[in-house]
Scaffold this motif. Sequence first.
Motif, mmCIF file in Angstrom:
data_model
loop_
_atom_site.group_PDB
_atom_site.id
_atom_site.type_symbol
_atom_site.label_atom_id
_atom_site.label_comp_id
_atom_site.label_asym_id
_atom_site.label_seq_id
_atom_site.Cartn_x
_atom_site.Cartn_y
_atom_site.Cartn_z
ATOM 1 N N SER A 1 10.970 37.445 50.731
ATOM 2 C CA SER A 1 10.195 38.435 49.970
ATOM 3 C C SER A 1 8.998 37.755 49.296
ATOM 4 C CB SER A 1 11.083 39.115 48.918
ATOM 5 O OG SER A 1 10.343 40.092 48.227
ATOM 6 N N TYR A 2 7.949 37.526 50.087
ATOM 7 C CA TYR A 2 6.778 36.809 49.572
ATOM 8 C C TYR A 2 6.057 37.606 48.481
ATOM 9 C CZ TYR A 2 7.561 33.758 53.547
ATOM 10 O OH TYR A 2 8.124 32.881 54.440
ATOM 11 N N GLN A 3 6.087 38.923 48.614
ATOM 12 C CA GLN A 3 5.433 39.763 47.601
ATOM 13 C C GLN A 3 6.136 39.616 46.247
ATOM 14 O OE1 GLN A 3 2.859 41.786 48.772
ATOM 15 N NE2 GLN A 3 2.491 43.220 47.123
ATOM 16 N N LYS A 4 7.439 39.586 46.279
ATOM 17 C CA LYS A 4 8.220 39.405 45.049
ATOM 18 C C LYS A 4 7.959 38.019 44.448
ATOM 19 C CE LYS A 4 12.947 39.676 43.285
ATOM 20 N NZ LYS A 4 14.374 39.902 43.639
ATOM 21 N N ALA A 5 7.876 37.015 45.295
ATOM 22 C CA ALA A 5 7.586 35.657 44.822
ATOM 23 C C ALA A 5 6.194 35.602 44.200
ATOM 24 C CB ALA A 5 7.702 34.659 45.974
ATOM 25 N N ALA A 6 5.240 36.302 44.812
ATOM 26 C CA ALA A 6 3.882 36.337 44.271
ATOM 27 C C ALA A 6 3.870 36.961 42.880
ATOM 28 C CB ALA A 6 2.964 37.118 45.211
ATOM 29 N N ALA A 7 4.586 38.065 42.722
ATOM 30 C CA ALA A 7 4.660 38.725 41.410
ATOM 31 C C ALA A 7 5.299 37.796 40.385
ATOM 32 C CB ALA A 7 5.446 40.034 41.523
ATOM 33 N N ARG A 8 6.297 37.027 40.807
ATOM 34 C CA ARG A 8 6.961 36.083 39.903
ATOM 35 C C ARG A 8 5.983 34.997 39.456
ATOM 36 N NH1 ARG A 8 12.264 34.114 39.113
ATOM 37 N NH2 ARG A 8 12.843 36.282 39.419
ATOM 38 N N PHE A 9 5.163 34.503 40.386
ATOM 39 C CA PHE A 9 4.203 33.462 40.033
ATOM 40 C C PHE A 9 3.208 33.974 38.982
ATOM 41 C CE2 PHE A 9 0.109 31.252 40.720
ATOM 42 C CZ PHE A 9 0.511 29.974 40.350
ATOM 43 N N VAL A 10 2.667 35.162 39.208
ATOM 44 C CA VAL A 10 1.713 35.733 38.246
ATOM 45 C C VAL A 10 2.388 35.914 36.893
ATOM 46 C CG1 VAL A 10 0.264 37.740 37.704
ATOM 47 C CG2 VAL A 10 0.326 36.830 40.038
ATOM 48 N N SER A 11 3.645 36.348 36.912
ATOM 49 C CA SER A 11 4.388 36.519 35.666
ATOM 50 C C SER A 11 4.563 35.188 34.934
ATOM 51 C CB SER A 11 5.757 37.136 35.976
ATOM 52 O OG SER A 11 6.517 37.255 34.809
ATOM 53 N N LEU A 12 4.823 34.139 35.671
ATOM 54 C CA LEU A 12 4.962 32.816 35.042
ATOM 55 C C LEU A 12 3.638 32.331 34.467
ATOM 56 C CD1 LEU A 12 7.290 31.059 37.650
ATOM 57 C CD2 LEU A 12 7.861 31.526 35.254
ATOM 58 N N ILE A 13 2.545 32.643 35.156
ATOM 59 C CA ILE A 13 1.222 32.225 34.664
ATOM 60 C C ILE A 13 0.857 32.996 33.389
ATOM 61 C CG2 ILE A 13 -1.270 32.335 35.148
ATOM 62 C CD1 ILE A 13 0.077 30.008 36.526
ATOM 63 N N LEU A 14 0.979 34.312 33.444
ATOM 64 C CA LEU A 14 0.545 35.122 32.299
ATOM 65 C C LEU A 14 1.630 35.206 31.227
ATOM 66 C CD1 LEU A 14 -1.389 37.969 34.141
ATOM 67 C CD2 LEU A 14 -2.328 35.985 32.949
ATOM 68 N N GLY A 15 2.895 35.271 31.672
ATOM 69 C CA GLY A 15 4.032 35.270 30.755
ATOM 70 C C GLY A 15 3.811 36.120 29.524
ATOM 71 N N VAL B 1 -0.447 26.275 32.844
ATOM 72 C CA VAL B 1 -0.499 26.405 34.306
ATOM 73 C C VAL B 1 0.394 25.367 34.964
ATOM 74 C CG1 VAL B 1 -1.993 26.169 36.331
ATOM 75 C CG2 VAL B 1 -2.765 27.503 34.361
ATOM 76 N N ARG B 2 0.326 24.139 34.472
ATOM 77 C CA ARG B 2 1.152 23.056 35.036
ATOM 78 C C ARG B 2 2.639 23.416 34.949
ATOM 79 N NH1 ARG B 2 -1.640 19.334 32.693
ATOM 80 N NH2 ARG B 2 -0.355 19.255 30.841
ATOM 81 N N GLU B 3 3.050 23.920 33.802
ATOM 82 C CA GLU B 3 4.452 24.298 33.607
ATOM 83 C C GLU B 3 4.840 25.465 34.512
ATOM 84 O OE1 GLU B 3 7.066 26.260 30.001
ATOM 85 O OE2 GLU B 3 5.534 24.784 29.483
ATOM 86 N N ALA B 4 3.950 26.448 34.638
ATOM 87 C CA ALA B 4 4.240 27.619 35.475
ATOM 88 C C ALA B 4 4.384 27.223 36.942
ATOM 89 C CB ALA B 4 3.139 28.664 35.310
ATOM 90 N N VAL B 5 3.500 26.361 37.418
ATOM 91 C CA VAL B 5 3.566 25.919 38.813
ATOM 92 C C VAL B 5 4.849 25.128 39.048
ATOM 93 C CG1 VAL B 5 2.505 24.410 40.553
ATOM 94 C CG2 VAL B 5 1.075 25.958 39.182
ATOM 95 N N ARG B 6 5.173 24.247 38.105
ATOM 96 C CA ARG B 6 6.410 23.458 38.235
ATOM 97 C C ARG B 6 7.633 24.374 38.291
ATOM 98 N NH1 ARG B 6 7.607 21.118 32.951
ATOM 99 N NH2 ARG B 6 8.752 23.077 32.808
ATOM 100 N N ASP B 7 7.699 25.343 37.384
ATOM 101 C CA ASP B 7 8.851 26.260 37.355
ATOM 102 C C ASP B 7 8.916 27.101 38.626
ATOM 103 O OD1 ASP B 7 9.414 25.241 34.874
ATOM 104 O OD2 ASP B 7 8.758 27.019 33.756
#
Length: 197
Positions: A143-157, A180-186
């Motif tokens: 589910s790449y779309q779901k993963a994409a939404a998760r990434f944006v959520s981690l960035i903006l949080g 950003v570094r923390e979001a990418v790592r997570d």
Amino acid sequence: MNEADRKRILDSTAQVFLEKGFQRASTAEIARRARTSKQTLYGLFPSKSDLFVAVIRSHTDELFSHHIEYLESNAPPQVVLADMGRRTLLLFSAPRFLALYKILVAEAHNFPGLARELWQCCVLRGHRLLAEYLRSQRIGGPSYQKAAARFVSLILGNFLIDATLNPDLQLSESMLRARVREAVRDFLSLYPARARK
């Protein structure tokens, strides 16, 4: 219409929305400040909602314009994702865009069609483009779309909540990079890249 005229109209439109809000902004005032006729304005943007969407899109289009270079990049995913995250956070932390975002949030209940249109042309479009990159790197499937939404959520949080409610919030360059570094790592710990076949 050339690019300079379009930019002048959208800059004037944004200024009126920022001063008056969505409901009180008038197309007559926008046309006057943009030094154009209402007829020309309506020919380009048939409604006030279309004007607001165009203003927001002028910001998000710049963000999405890097999509092809991300797809073609040979850089490691953590580097590409960090650049995506940085650009996203820079957009949302820019005072002008953040003020427009607050107007949208305030008016979403009264103008659900406007909110829905912006959701589709900005948020869902961003998720689709990011999902395409993730698919190319085999990160976050199936589910790449779901993963994409998760990434944006981690960035903006919680940044959007803090920025919306705390007028004193300031995001320094070092804070931005750390976030950003923390979001990418997570994100990459949740969705490690799979080896390509």
